[in-house]
Scaffold this motif. Sequence first.
Motif, mmCIF file in Angstrom:
data_model
loop_
_atom_site.group_PDB
_atom_site.id
_atom_site.type_symbol
_atom_site.label_atom_id
_atom_site.label_comp_id
_atom_site.label_asym_id
_atom_site.label_seq_id
_atom_site.Cartn_x
_atom_site.Cartn_y
_atom_site.Cartn_z
ATOM 1 N N LEU A 309 0.826 -1.208 0.000
ATOM 2 C CA LEU A 309 0.000 0.000 0.000
ATOM 3 C C LEU A 309 0.861 1.259 0.000
ATOM 4 N N ASP A 310 2.019 1.223 -0.636
ATOM 5 C CA ASP A 310 2.788 2.441 -0.835
ATOM 6 C C ASP A 310 2.878 2.713 -2.333
ATOM 7 N N PHE A 311 2.815 3.964 -2.692
ATOM 8 C CA PHE A 311 2.689 4.353 -4.097
ATOM 9 C C PHE A 311 3.905 3.936 -4.926
ATOM 10 N N LYS A 312 5.090 3.956 -4.345
ATOM 11 C CA LYS A 312 6.285 3.595 -5.102
ATOM 12 C C LYS A 312 6.214 2.145 -5.571
ATOM 13 N N THR A 313 5.808 1.236 -4.685
ATOM 14 C CA THR A 313 5.692 -0.177 -5.053
ATOM 15 C C THR A 313 4.631 -0.382 -6.119
ATOM 16 N N LEU A 314 3.560 0.420 -6.080
ATOM 17 C CA LEU A 314 2.482 0.279 -7.057
ATOM 18 C C LEU A 314 2.885 0.760 -8.442
ATOM 19 N N GLY A 315 3.917 1.603 -8.556
ATOM 20 C CA GLY A 315 4.365 2.058 -9.870
ATOM 21 C C GLY A 315 4.389 3.560 -10.039
ATOM 22 N N PHE A 316 4.153 4.327 -8.972
ATOM 23 C CA PHE A 316 4.178 5.783 -9.053
ATOM 24 C C PHE A 316 5.628 6.267 -9.048
ATOM 25 N N ASP A 317 5.982 7.141 -9.989
ATOM 26 C CA ASP A 317 7.293 7.771 -9.901
ATOM 27 C C ASP A 317 7.163 9.004 -8.997
ATOM 28 N N PRO A 318 8.268 9.551 -8.506
ATOM 29 C CA PRO A 318 8.183 10.648 -7.525
ATOM 30 C C PRO A 318 7.369 11.844 -8.002
ATOM 31 N N ALA A 319 7.532 12.251 -9.284
ATOM 32 C CA ALA A 319 6.814 13.432 -9.772
ATOM 33 C C ALA A 319 5.306 13.195 -9.787
ATOM 34 N N LEU A 320 4.883 12.020 -10.281
ATOM 35 C CA LEU A 320 3.452 11.725 -10.331
ATOM 36 C C LEU A 320 2.891 11.595 -8.922
ATOM 37 N N GLN A 321 3.659 10.992 -8.023
ATOM 38 C CA GLN A 321 3.171 10.842 -6.650
ATOM 39 C C GLN A 321 2.964 12.197 -5.986
ATOM 40 N N ARG A 322 3.878 13.145 -6.239
ATOM 41 C CA ARG A 322 3.714 14.482 -5.656
ATOM 42 C C ARG A 322 2.439 15.143 -6.159
ATOM 43 N N ARG A 323 2.143 15.005 -7.456
ATOM 44 C CA ARG A 323 0.917 15.597 -8.008
ATOM 45 C C ARG A 323 -0.320 14.919 -7.427
ATOM 46 N N LEU A 349 -6.781 2.916 -4.342
ATOM 47 C CA LEU A 349 -7.625 3.655 -3.386
ATOM 48 C C LEU A 349 -7.227 3.326 -1.951
ATOM 49 N N TYR A 350 -6.942 2.050 -1.674
ATOM 50 C CA TYR A 350 -6.503 1.673 -0.331
ATOM 51 C C TYR A 350 -5.185 2.365 0.027
ATOM 52 N N ALA A 351 -4.283 2.465 -0.955
ATOM 53 C CA ALA A 351 -3.019 3.166 -0.702
ATOM 54 C C ALA A 351 -3.286 4.641 -0.387
ATOM 55 N N TYR A 372 -10.056 -5.714 1.720
ATOM 56 C CA TYR A 372 -9.049 -5.754 2.777
ATOM 57 C C TYR A 372 -9.496 -4.876 3.929
ATOM 58 N N ARG A 373 -9.177 -5.294 5.134
ATOM 59 C CA ARG A 373 -9.493 -4.497 6.314
ATOM 60 C C ARG A 373 -8.378 -3.498 6.570
ATOM 61 N N LEU A 374 -8.757 -2.231 6.739
ATOM 62 C CA LEU A 374 -7.789 -1.166 7.006
ATOM 63 C C LEU A 374 -7.994 -0.653 8.426
ATOM 64 N N ALA A 375 -6.963 -0.723 9.243
ATOM 65 C CA ALA A 375 -7.059 -0.258 10.618
ATOM 66 C C ALA A 375 -7.369 1.234 10.652
ATOM 67 N N GLY A 376 -8.326 1.612 11.490
ATOM 68 C CA GLY A 376 -8.676 3.018 11.633
ATOM 69 C C GLY A 376 -9.665 3.535 10.621
ATOM 70 N N VAL A 377 -10.107 2.675 9.702
ATOM 71 C CA VAL A 377 -11.071 3.079 8.666
ATOM 72 C C VAL A 377 -12.373 2.325 8.899
ATOM 73 N N ASN A 378 -13.491 3.040 8.874
ATOM 74 C CA ASN A 378 -14.812 2.421 9.050
ATOM 75 C C ASN A 378 -15.304 1.921 7.689
#
Length: 583
Positions: A309-323, A349-351, A372-378
């Motif tokens: 659930l981190d954007f880098k592992t999913l395929g986001f490059d730094p510039a796209l992730q910042r946007r 969306l989970y990320a 998937y169950r996300l801690a802290g999310v209803n």
Amino acid sequence: MAAGFGRGRPGRVFDRVGLSIVSQSATAFSSLDELVCSQGLASPETMTRARAVQEETGEPLDLVLTRLGLVSEAALSEAIARATGLPQASPESYPEGAAASDRVTVRFLRDSRAIVLRETADAADVALADPTRPYAIEALSFALGKRVRPFVGRAGDIEAALERSFGAAAPLADDNADAGADEADLERLKDLTSDAPVVRAVNSLIARAVEARASDIHLEPTEEALRVRFRIDGALRDEPSVPAAFRGPIVSRVKVLAGLNIAERRLPQDGRMRLAVRGHDVDLRVATSPAVHGESAVLRLLDQSSLALDFKTLGFDPALQRRFDRALAQPHGIVLVTGPTGSGKTTTLYAALTAMNGPERKILTIEDPVEYRLAGVNQTQVAPQIGLDFAAALRSFLRQDPDVMMVGEIRDLETAQIAVQAALTGHTLLSTLHTNSAASTITRLVDMGVEPFLIATTLNAVLAQRLVRRLCPSCAEPFEPTPELLAPLLSAGAAAGIRRLFRPRGCAACDGAGFRGRIAILELLVTSEEISGLILARADARRIERAAIAEGMRPMLEDGLIKAQEGRTTLEEVLRATREEGA
């Protein structure tokens, strides 16, 4: 004794030299129970619970601990190796063939969870899930007629090696050869679903799928057998079939676990179950459907432990992730993720929810289903049979003072209108939509009936994505592409500057496939003043896309080509994903 565990050497005595390692390693621990407690893997209360289950089922303690999810297989094997001083068996050390099959039965090896790794003239290396029990080592030493050098092995690795060596269907045929299933007899079918061979076969099937990183298990009845296929990295792969006599019992066992009606075989059914596999919980969504030769079933594996659930592992490059982060950080508005079924929208969306999750925000989701169950999310599951659909849930959410809401999918005008209302009243809303590209999402909303001025006011960004197979980093091979290979890119004007690409070769790390996992190729459209003006003017998707590219949006094809040149995927994968029908 030979009849119980082996096929020969009845006249030999135990090799005491071979047993000296066992005696040495076990001196500090009288049992695995004591070892687990001393290593801090489980509390005394947990061990009391495990012992109670062990007494009831008769299963080995280490199997109980991992099956209940109390201890992971990896942690257990590391603790045993650390405490006993025995070496661990590496994944590469397991044999491809059936070692010592002329002297030791497969049933004994399965029951002992042991496998012969290699033999020399005077010794045999053996991997055991629990080497603290001396009986298996003594018996193997007697059967093989030589000294045994024990190694600590993960139970999953040992089971996988036994199935490669002796076949997955062997225990069914060995243990219940005459158990022909009469599918017309419901009571008989119920009895068969609880038979040890059927239970073991289903458990082994799911465990193998988890080990192989499969996303789905397909059970397909044919006239001769039950065909088994795993979907791994988006591609289906055949597995050993199950004899025809076990078609009904195995599918029925899956239905029992998923809480479905095994008496109903004429209609499709959907269910869900959670199992502890290899020491951690795995959720499975089950869908059954009637077929000519019985019932087919598809099991979707939702393994939280392998969820990135981190954007880098999913395929986001730094510039796209910042946007994208800037779009998520807006105090209100709508962010959409689009793409076909199976393109990883929900994972993205989970990320995003994980990145936004904090004590200062209240996050509500309505999903179909909750994957998937996300801690802290209803999180809420839709229930159309009682009127709880996306629109109804979203209306109720607005009365619960949320900061962020996630709707699994905008399927109709009513849900879209409530989403717009939520954004206008100061909420952040995340959702998905099935469209071909980021720009066409806007025209899709207009076609649904949402007013352009509302879209221009509330839409913060649209992320379009596809999944491509990720090249195995251990064996990806660079090469210089030929003009023929680049020909499909000429019409798009994207072939210039491509001097090096990569192709799969196959190695032990990727099981010879050349690919390991998947990665997203993306395009992100951020709503600017110019884009808003085009929306208000009801411009078509092409004009909106051109304006977005001029403002910095990188088209999906270009993003895929960059990843192909970096060695993260192949050109063929990029072209397949960006040109598939309906994508």
